[in-house]
Write an enzyme that holds these catalytic residues in place. Structure first.
Site, mmCIF file in Angstrom:
data_model
loop_
_atom_site.group_PDB
_atom_site.id
_atom_site.type_symbol
_atom_site.label_atom_id
_atom_site.label_comp_id
_atom_site.label_asym_id
_atom_site.label_seq_id
_atom_site.Cartn_x
_atom_site.Cartn_y
_atom_site.Cartn_z
ATOM 1 N N SER A 225 0.931 -1.279 0.098
ATOM 2 C CA SER A 225 -0.014 0.148 -0.044
ATOM 3 C C SER A 225 0.811 1.282 0.012
ATOM 4 O O SER A 225 2.111 1.182 -0.488
ATOM 5 C CB SER A 225 -0.914 -0.139 1.126
ATOM 6 O OG SER A 225 -1.943 0.950 0.994
ATOM 7 N N ASN A 226 0.196 2.278 0.443
ATOM 8 C CA ASN A 226 1.217 3.590 0.680
ATOM 9 C C ASN A 226 0.740 4.334 2.140
ATOM 10 O O ASN A 226 -0.201 3.989 2.655
ATOM 11 C CB ASN A 226 0.969 4.356 -0.540
ATOM 12 C CG ASN A 226 -0.367 4.670 -0.933
ATOM 13 O OD1 ASN A 226 -1.115 5.390 -0.314
ATOM 14 N ND2 ASN A 226 -0.884 4.260 -2.205
ATOM 15 N N PHE A 227 1.186 5.627 1.983
ATOM 16 C CA PHE A 227 0.976 6.306 3.154
ATOM 17 C C PHE A 227 -0.090 7.237 2.904
ATOM 18 O O PHE A 227 -0.547 7.886 4.122
ATOM 19 C CB PHE A 227 2.330 7.130 3.810
ATOM 20 C CG PHE A 227 3.488 6.395 3.939
ATOM 21 C CD1 PHE A 227 3.167 5.461 5.232
ATOM 22 C CD2 PHE A 227 4.664 6.293 3.242
ATOM 23 C CE1 PHE A 227 4.232 4.719 5.707
ATOM 24 C CE2 PHE A 227 5.510 5.470 3.559
ATOM 25 C CZ PHE A 227 5.541 4.820 4.855
ATOM 26 N N ALA B 171 -4.789 7.597 -3.616
ATOM 27 C CA ALA B 171 -3.472 7.306 -4.067
ATOM 28 C C ALA B 171 -3.887 5.810 -4.431
ATOM 29 O O ALA B 171 -3.435 4.879 -3.477
ATOM 30 C CB ALA B 171 -2.575 7.358 -2.667
#
Ligand code: C5P
Length: 404
Positions: free
Chosen positions: A209-211, A277
């Site tokens: 995933s991402n932040f 995102a």
């Protein structure tokens, strides 16, 4: 959000334990740019001191019809006319009864009877008083008189009993007022927004995933709903919540799920804002049971490219306005060039560029610094560092211009 800036709010405080929350409400109103004039009942002063209230509001608190030693007359008519809104919080059973029946025996009630502005009432009392037919009858009368009732919550009461009668939290009272004062410039518009990260499973306990925290997308969704739009928010897993009750949230996990939900909503929308995102890659295979390192040496993870949701919608566009985000790690010319390139590649009408290289911008922060770029070649618009709520206003103002 500047919708309360410069507004004149008369805050009526009656004698209930919840009067301690009035101090927070004043702070929030003042912070939002409003001017607050407190009018308190004699019983209200038993629960919170006028010194606290006048220090926070920056104005003397009014309780009596005149000041005893000077004879100075306090005109309830003038206060009523000054008000852009009157809020009675907390409103006790007694004050609600007096308001409903015009029993003008204190300054708060005479001000209410003189006010030409909209009036909001936040009841606060014990559950049995709240449920009493007399209270219900008085509230029904106030509703019929056009008063807005800010419904009390169910929760623990001052008596330690649990039930309906807890005054709505100051943050939510503020939201009701902000909502009321927001011009409904997006009424009739259907807006879909993607927000948050997507989560791509490796196995039941691990993921790629991402932040992203979703804060920017959620702020846009709340502001669009405040402006009267019908909002569908397609959200990856996040901890934030939509604060506006009219935002319809569709929870998804992966990019593929987000694509399906976005395609569904896109068909019937006027504006699509792609703030998510989306993870660029997903594991080629999501294992159904946990990978155990004692049994298996995993030295590489095979990834496959996720679908580009914005580009897919860009190809299907039939009159909808499509807005993308471009989060770059560079700023200046390079970042802008990258953002510009996305407009053509994804068939966007506008792109919101922000850069992790700018302090206070990007993932997780409560602020953002954006530059708006358009497909029609007009000059990029660089905005200053602002709260995400204010950035949401800038983005929606630009979208409203696009739709005109
Ligand atoms: O290509 P890039 O990720 O930089 O583009 C960012 C924009 O495209 C954002 O608006 C984002 O929500 C959208 N996007 C998407 N699907 C992807 C990747 C990005 O909708 N797979």
């Amino acid at each position: 959000m500047k919708h309360l800036a410069g507004k004149h709010i008369v805050l009526g405080i009656s004698g209930g334990i919840a009067a301690y929350k009035s101090a927070t409400l004043i702070r929030l109103l003042v912070k939002a740019g409003a001017e607050v004039q407190v009018v308190i009942t004699p019983n209200g002063k038993e629960f919170i001191t006028p010194v606290t209230l006048s220090a926070l509001s920056g104005k003397p608190v009014i309780c009596d019809f005149f000041t005893a030693n000077t004879g100075e007359w306090h005109s309830h008519v003038d206060i009523g006319l000054w008000a852009d809104a009157m809020v009675v919080a907390p409103a006790t059973a007694s004050t609600i009864g007096k308001m409903a029946n015009g029993i003008a025996d204190n300054m708060l009630i005479t001000t209410y009877l003189s006010a030409k502005s909209p009036v909001f009432v936040a009841p606060a009392m014990d559950l049995d008083m709240m449920a009493h037919p007399s209270t219900e009858r008085n509230l029904a009368t106030l509703r019929a008189d056009g008063v807005h009732i800010i419904e009390p919550e169910v929760g623990e009461l001052a008596s330690h009993l649990v039930g309906r009668g807890r005054m709505e939290e100051p943050e939510n009272i503020l939201r009701v007022l902000e909502d009321f004062f927001t011009p409904k410039t997006m009424a009739g518009k259907r807006v879909m927004i993607t927000a948050g990260p997507t989560v791509e499973r490796i196995d039941p306990v691990r993921f790629v995933s991402n932040f992203s925290t979703g804060k920017m997308g959620y702020a846009i969704a709340d502001e669009a709903a405040r402006r009267g739009a019908e909002v569908t928010l397609i959200s990856g897993p996040v901890c934030v919540k939509a604060t506006h009750s009219a935002v319809k949230v569709v929870d998804v996990e992966s990019a593929r799920q987000m694509l399906c939900a976005a395609q569904d909503a896109f068909e019937n929308c006027d504006v699509a804002i792609m703030a998510a995102a989306v993870a660029d890659y997903a594991p080629a295979e999501a294992r159904s049971s946990k990978i155990k390192r004692e049994h298996e040496e995993v030295s590489c993870l095979t990834l496959v490219k996720n679908p580009d949701i914005a580009a897919t919608l860009g190809r299907a566009k039939v009159g909808q306005k499509l807005i993308g985000f471009a989060l770059e790690t560079e700023h200046g010319e390079h970042g802008i060039e990258n953002a510009q390139e996305k407009i053509a590649r994804k068939n966007l009408d506008m792109v919101v560029f922000n850069s992790l290289a700018d302090a206070g911008a990007g993932f997780g922060t409560d602020t953002n610094k954006i530059t708006l770029l358009w497909a029609d070649g007009r000059c990029p618009r660089e905005c200053s560092l602002k709260s995400k709520a204010d950035v949401a206003c800038d983005i929606l103002n630009a979208i409203e211009e696009l739709c005109d």
